[in-house]
Design an enzyme around this catalytic site. Structure first.
Site, mmCIF file in Angstrom:
data_model
loop_
_atom_site.group_PDB
_atom_site.id
_atom_site.type_symbol
_atom_site.label_atom_id
_atom_site.label_comp_id
_atom_site.label_asym_id
_atom_site.label_seq_id
_atom_site.Cartn_x
_atom_site.Cartn_y
_atom_site.Cartn_z
ATOM 1 N N GLY A 12 0.833 -1.233 0.084
ATOM 2 C CA GLY A 12 -0.018 -0.181 0.110
ATOM 3 C C GLY A 12 0.993 1.060 0.177
ATOM 4 C CG ASN A 14 2.353 3.405 -5.861
ATOM 5 O OD1 ASN A 14 2.755 4.632 -5.803
ATOM 6 N ND2 ASN A 14 2.813 2.495 -6.358
ATOM 7 C CB ILE A 88 -10.626 -4.467 -14.020
ATOM 8 C CG1 ILE A 88 -9.368 -3.829 -13.375
ATOM 9 C CG2 ILE A 88 -11.990 -3.941 -14.006
ATOM 10 C CD1 ILE A 88 -9.840 -3.965 -11.761
ATOM 11 C CG HIS A 104 3.206 -1.905 -16.364
ATOM 12 N ND1 HIS A 104 2.694 -3.321 -15.796
ATOM 13 C CD2 HIS A 104 4.139 -2.364 -16.903
ATOM 14 C CE1 HIS A 104 3.266 -4.271 -16.222
ATOM 15 N NE2 HIS A 104 4.161 -3.795 -16.927
ATOM 16 C CD GLU A 174 5.566 2.435 -8.928
ATOM 17 O OE1 GLU A 174 5.517 1.372 -9.731
ATOM 18 O OE2 GLU A 174 5.376 2.221 -7.566
#
Length: 189
Positions: A12, A14, A88, A104, A174
């Site tokens: 977690g 990000n 998804i 990604h 990121e």
């Protein structure tokens, strides 16, 4: 106010970074975090920020309706994937058309697709002797890592870099870019 849901499967970092970024926003709120794993760090990270988190079963995710009900409960407008490891479902894609994005840890279309996540990606980058890697933020469609690209950022991969060193460089990208790209995408919706 636009409400986002973050889907996460891991530690977690990000999700926490995104939660912190929007914690004082007047236009975007991380309303809820959903996970397919009860025993991962994302829950503690976001709960300490006051963001609720929930776990769904594989059957609930595949079926879709229970997940949609939870998203409706929090008036979710947009979904952000942050280290989410499941494909998804069509149910979610239809309910949130062009409103689900993913990050990604490579420069797509290279090193993407089924099974290409986390350290697998960085190991592939090093094995291919790539001179650069980075991040790709993209819309989610019915295929792994094939949705339209929104943003890419690059980092240099040295011939001496290990997969762990590449991972560190990519994680920095990121954290630096994902929250503001989310903000830019939501400004257009």
């Amino acid at each position: 106010m636009k409400n986002i849901a973050i889907f996460a499967s891991g530690s977690g970092t990000n999700a926490e970074n995104i939660g912190r970024y929007f914690s004082n926003s007047e236009t975007i709120k991380v309303a809820v975090v959903l996970s397919n794993n009860r025993n991962v760090g994302v829950h503690a990270r976001v709960n300490k920020l006051g963001i609720p988190s929930y776990v769904f079963s594989r059957d609930e995710f595949v079926q879709g309706t229970p997940v949609l009900a939870k998203l409706a409960e929090y008036n979710v407008d947009f979904i952000v994937l942050a280290g989410f490891m499941n494909k998804i479902s069509d149910t979610l894609l239809k309910a949130f058309p062009c409103k689900i994005i993913n990050i990604h840890p490579a420069l797509l279309p290279k090193h993407g697709g089924k099974g290409m996540f986390g350290m697998h990606v960085h190991e592939a980058v090093v094995a291919a002797k790539e001179k650069e890697s980075g991040i790709t933020i993209h819309y989610v469609n019915e295929n792994y890592d094939e949705g339209a690209t929104i943003f890419q950022a690059k980092c240099t991969v040295l011939p001496t870099d290990t997969p762990e060193e590449v991972a560190t460089k990519v994680h920095a990208l990121e954290y630096a870019h994902y929250p503001h790209v989310i903000e830019e995408v939501l400004a257009k919706h």
